[in-house]
Design an enzyme around this catalytic site. Structure first.
Site, PDB file in Angstrom:
ATOM      1  N   LEU A   1       0.839  -1.037   0.096  1.00 39.12           N
ATOM      2  CA  LEU A   1      -0.118  -0.149  -0.004  1.00 39.12           C
ATOM      3  C   LEU A   1       0.974   1.300   0.096  1.00 39.12           C
ATOM      4  CD1 LEU A   1      -2.917  -0.887   2.496  1.00 39.12           C
ATOM      5  CD2 LEU A   1      -2.894  -1.279   0.134  1.00 39.12           C
TER       6      LEU A   1
ATOM      7  N   ASN B   1       2.028   4.593   7.436  1.00 40.20           N
ATOM      8  CA  ASN B   1       1.511   3.498   6.733  1.00 40.20           C
ATOM      9  C   ASN B   1       2.238   2.259   7.131  1.00 40.20           C
ATOM     10  OD1 ASN B   1       0.587   1.373   4.288  1.00 40.20           O
ATOM     11  ND2 ASN B   1       2.911   1.641   4.157  1.00 40.20           N
TER      12      ASN B   1
ATOM     13  N   TYR C   1      -1.257  -7.791  16.055  1.00 41.33           N
ATOM     14  CA  TYR C   1      -1.578  -7.075  14.955  1.00 41.33           C
ATOM     15  C   TYR C   1      -2.801  -6.298  15.755  1.00 41.33           C
ATOM     16  CZ  TYR C   1      -2.632  -5.104  10.518  1.00 41.33           C
ATOM     17  OH  TYR C   1      -2.763  -4.006   9.464  1.00 41.33           O
TER      18      TYR C   1
ATOM     19  N   LYS D   1      -2.975  -2.458  16.682  1.00 42.85           N
ATOM     20  CA  LYS D   1      -3.498  -1.345  16.215  1.00 42.85           C
ATOM     21  C   LYS D   1      -4.735  -0.636  16.761  1.00 42.85           C
ATOM     22  CE  LYS D   1      -1.754  -1.672  11.892  1.00 42.85           C
ATOM     23  NZ  LYS D   1      -1.290  -0.400  11.287  1.00 42.85           N
TER      24      LYS D   1
END
Length: 271
Positions: free
Chosen positions: A13, A87, A168, A172
């Site tokens: 990304l 990112n 993860y 996050k």
């Protein structure tokens, strides 16, 4: 000339953000990558002729390298920055397919991997935002975007028993809280800080999965389809990036987006 900084610009990304944002020659696009030489080569091969792209050396886990990237960015932009796109992230393959109870059978590995997720996805991004904030405060747009994940949505976890990708998801969710804290500090200065989930994008995350891991991934995809019946699998990175850009372009403090955590649809629909 609007200015952008994108971390993790070498692939996935991150590189797609560089590609799409640099399509407009009026944009100045700064990509930060751990392997500058390889990323410069990729840009020259795939995005030849785009003089508005600048690739800087930087690793978000290395405070001094980001400090240098901030200094180099200031030289390129005249001391200001309009958009910071955080990112870069650590997406663990060790915990991606198992629950906390299964991972607990290897307690030291669990601790090490969870701490790595926290260091990269939370602490390093907190340092990143703090280091670039002086430039953002001098910018025109004053937008800080942190890439998040629907895995961090507590309602989705509890309603659909999403028991994998633990480190993860936890990291996050923690970073979403940090984003809200940054917003609480800087909203009065006109800085929009928010988290955006890009949805499920195919960035090769299952390329090295074992047959057992692929079975776990298929079970997860089944839960995703329960959540969103029209979901057919990870989409193209270009579509995810285009959607995220569309969300931040519309977002504003006045619209109530400060400190928010939304999807690539601009709401709480994650898929």
């Amino acid at each position: 000339m609007p200015s952008y900084v994108i971390t993790g610009a070498s692939k996935g990304l991150g590189f797609e953000f560089v590609r799409q944002l640099s399509e407009n020659p009026d944009n100045l696009v700064v990509g930060i990558a751990r392997d500058k030489a390889a990323t410069v080569k990729k840009v020259s091969e795939e995005l030849a002729g785009r003089s508005n792209i600048h690739i800087l050396q930087g690793d978000i886990t290395d405070y001094d390298s980001i400090k240098k990237a901030v200094e180099d960015t200031a030289t390129l932009t005249g001391g200001a920055l309009d958009f910071l796109v955080a990112n870069a992230a650590y997406v663990s393959q060790w915990d991606a397919y198992d629950s906390l109870g299964t991972l607990a059978k290897k307690p030291q590995e669990l601790e090490d991997d969870l701490l790595k997720s926290f260091k990269v996805n939370v602490l390093s991004n907190i340092h990143l935002l703090n280091q670039f904030m002086p430039l953002i405060l001098k910018g025109q747009a004053k937008k800080v975007i942190v890439l998040s994940s629907g895995h961090a949505d507590l309602d989705s976890i509890r309603l659909y028993d999403l028991d994998v990708a633990c480190g993860y998801a936890i990291s996050k969710a923690a970073m979403n809280a940090a984003v809200a804290k940054f917003s609480a500090q800087y909203r009065k200065d006109g800085v929009l800080v928010m988290s955006i989930c890009p949805g499920s994008a195919d960035t090769g995350q299952f390329a090295k999965a074992t047959p057992e891991q692929l079975q776990s991934a298929m079970q997860l995809m089944g839960k995703f389809q329960q959540y969103a019946p029209n979901f057919t699998g990870p989409g193209a990175p270009k579509d995810a990036v285009s959607a995220v850009i569309g969300v931040w372009e519309k977002a504003s403090i006045e619209n109530g987006d400060a400190g928010n955590f939304v999807s690539h649809y601009g709401n709480k629909q994650w898929l």
